[in-house]
Design an enzyme around this catalytic site. Sequence first.
Site, PDB file in Angstrom:
ATOM      1  N   ALA A  59       0.845  -1.195   0.000  1.00  0.00           N
ATOM      2  CA  ALA A  59       0.000   0.000   0.000  1.00  0.00           C
ATOM      3  C   ALA A  59       0.877   1.240   0.000  1.00  0.00           C
ATOM      4  CB  ALA A  59      -0.914  -0.009   1.225  1.00  0.00           C
ATOM      5  N   GLN A 102       0.103  -1.024  -5.351  1.00  0.00           N
ATOM      6  CA  GLN A 102      -1.188  -0.707  -4.749  1.00  0.00           C
ATOM      7  C   GLN A 102      -1.166   0.753  -4.283  1.00  0.00           C
ATOM      8  OE1 GLN A 102      -2.459  -1.970  -0.682  1.00  0.00           O
ATOM      9  NE2 GLN A 102      -3.974  -3.212  -1.771  1.00  0.00           N
ATOM     10  N   TYR A 185      -9.864   1.162   4.675  1.00  0.00           N
ATOM     11  CA  TYR A 185      -9.163   2.380   4.305  1.00  0.00           C
ATOM     12  C   TYR A 185     -10.102   3.281   3.495  1.00  0.00           C
ATOM     13  CZ  TYR A 185      -5.294  -0.176   6.275  1.00  0.00           C
ATOM     14  OH  TYR A 185      -4.500  -0.878   7.143  1.00  0.00           O
ATOM     15  N   ARG A 233      -8.769  -3.633  -5.314  1.00  0.00           N
ATOM     16  CA  ARG A 233      -8.917  -4.586  -4.210  1.00  0.00           C
ATOM     17  C   ARG A 233     -10.078  -4.131  -3.343  1.00  0.00           C
ATOM     18  NH1 ARG A 233      -4.382  -6.884   0.167  1.00  0.00           N
ATOM     19  NH2 ARG A 233      -5.170  -9.017   0.084  1.00  0.00           N
ATOM     20  N   LEU A 304      -5.768 -16.996   4.025  1.00  0.00           N
ATOM     21  CA  LEU A 304      -5.486 -18.323   4.587  1.00  0.00           C
ATOM     22  C   LEU A 304      -5.435 -19.393   3.499  1.00  0.00           C
ATOM     23  CD1 LEU A 304      -7.392 -18.321   8.006  1.00  0.00           C
ATOM     24  CD2 LEU A 304      -4.933 -18.156   7.592  1.00  0.00           C
ATOM     25  N   ARG A 327       0.966 -13.521   3.957  1.00  0.00           N
ATOM     26  CA  ARG A 327       1.764 -14.098   5.042  1.00  0.00           C
ATOM     27  C   ARG A 327       2.340 -15.460   4.661  1.00  0.00           C
ATOM     28  NH1 ARG A 327      -2.136 -12.163  10.035  1.00  0.00           N
ATOM     29  NH2 ARG A 327      -3.434 -11.237   8.427  1.00  0.00           N
TER      30      ARG A 327
END
Length: 369
Positions: A59, A102, A185, A233, A304, A327
């Site tokens: 970002a 982004q 955001y 997004r 995930l 992640r």
Amino acid sequence: MSTPALFQPATVGALTLRNRIVIAPMCQYSADNGCMTDWHLIHLGHLALSGAGLLTIEATAVVPEGRITHADVGLWNDETEAAMARVLESVRRHSDMPVAIQLAHAGRKASTDLPWKGGKQIAPGQPDGWQTVAPSPVAFAEGENAPVALSVDDLRGLCDAFADAARRAGRLGIDAVQLHGAHGYLLHQFLSPLSNRRDDAYGGTLENRMRFPLEVYDAVRAAFPADRPVTMRVSGSDWVEGGWDADQTVAFARALEARGCAAIHVSSGGLDPRQDIPAGPSYQVPLARAVRQGCGLPVVAVGLITDYDQAEAIVGTGDADMIALARTILYDPRWPWHAAAHLGARVKAPDQYLRSQPRRHADLFDVDG
């Protein structure tokens, strides 16, 4: 043997990706006055060797006040552009992976401390703190300093700031722009009725709440080179009753599609502390599936996704066109290599690493590019 779905090429606008693995934007909170540092060179450099199809820069704030923290990356002046150019030049010297960026504004979730220092809001007047802005003067959490509501003139200025950052991204040779309309955001704050309490043309009805994010999209699309894609997004759900949901996301996706948006990346949450997220493997995939079924845009699923067969099933069954890793790829920067080995596919690797190929996977690496 046919190529696994995850390792078939994907098309985003005029951009062709080698495979359907996208590296999601991940904030590093390691910039200096918006300027990328050596940390970003290391971080982006090793991810560019991962064999994924696309690398997305974190970002990136279009104005200083739009940063989540004082250590966020920006692209609002010549200094921030030059710092990013230095990093990208080095990364590109050793990788031909396409790079997206982004572009973002944190709105009322700006002016916070670094995550490893607690991530709490820093009030105006305190070191590394400033006054936040938002659609309406409603704080993100109880006890926080409330944002100032943006005027219509302010919105015009922010559209110009997004467009200016897009022009800078174009000069840098960045392959695609993603607009951050997720995770609570600024653009998401306009979309959700929980944070948008305006009574003018930018609030109330769904059409009005979509107005500013769509104006930002139009400004960025006009400023970024026409042969390179602009994507968005979104959070597919606020996970709060009365908030943004999948049906509204589909309506927004259709409006973006009509404007030429090249793809939509479906995440969720982040807007309201009351969120009740049913977290678990693939928990956001149903949101991606709903959007994919409701519009004609290529859809990226995220959240995930850790297992190779899991990722292959998401793409192979048509729930999404691509999957994004965040992640997961921080923990295992060679995840695409391992997925290719598991699924019987090939992956791009640098010449210097070819000798690492295990004998049991004699044709894992694509040495021809």
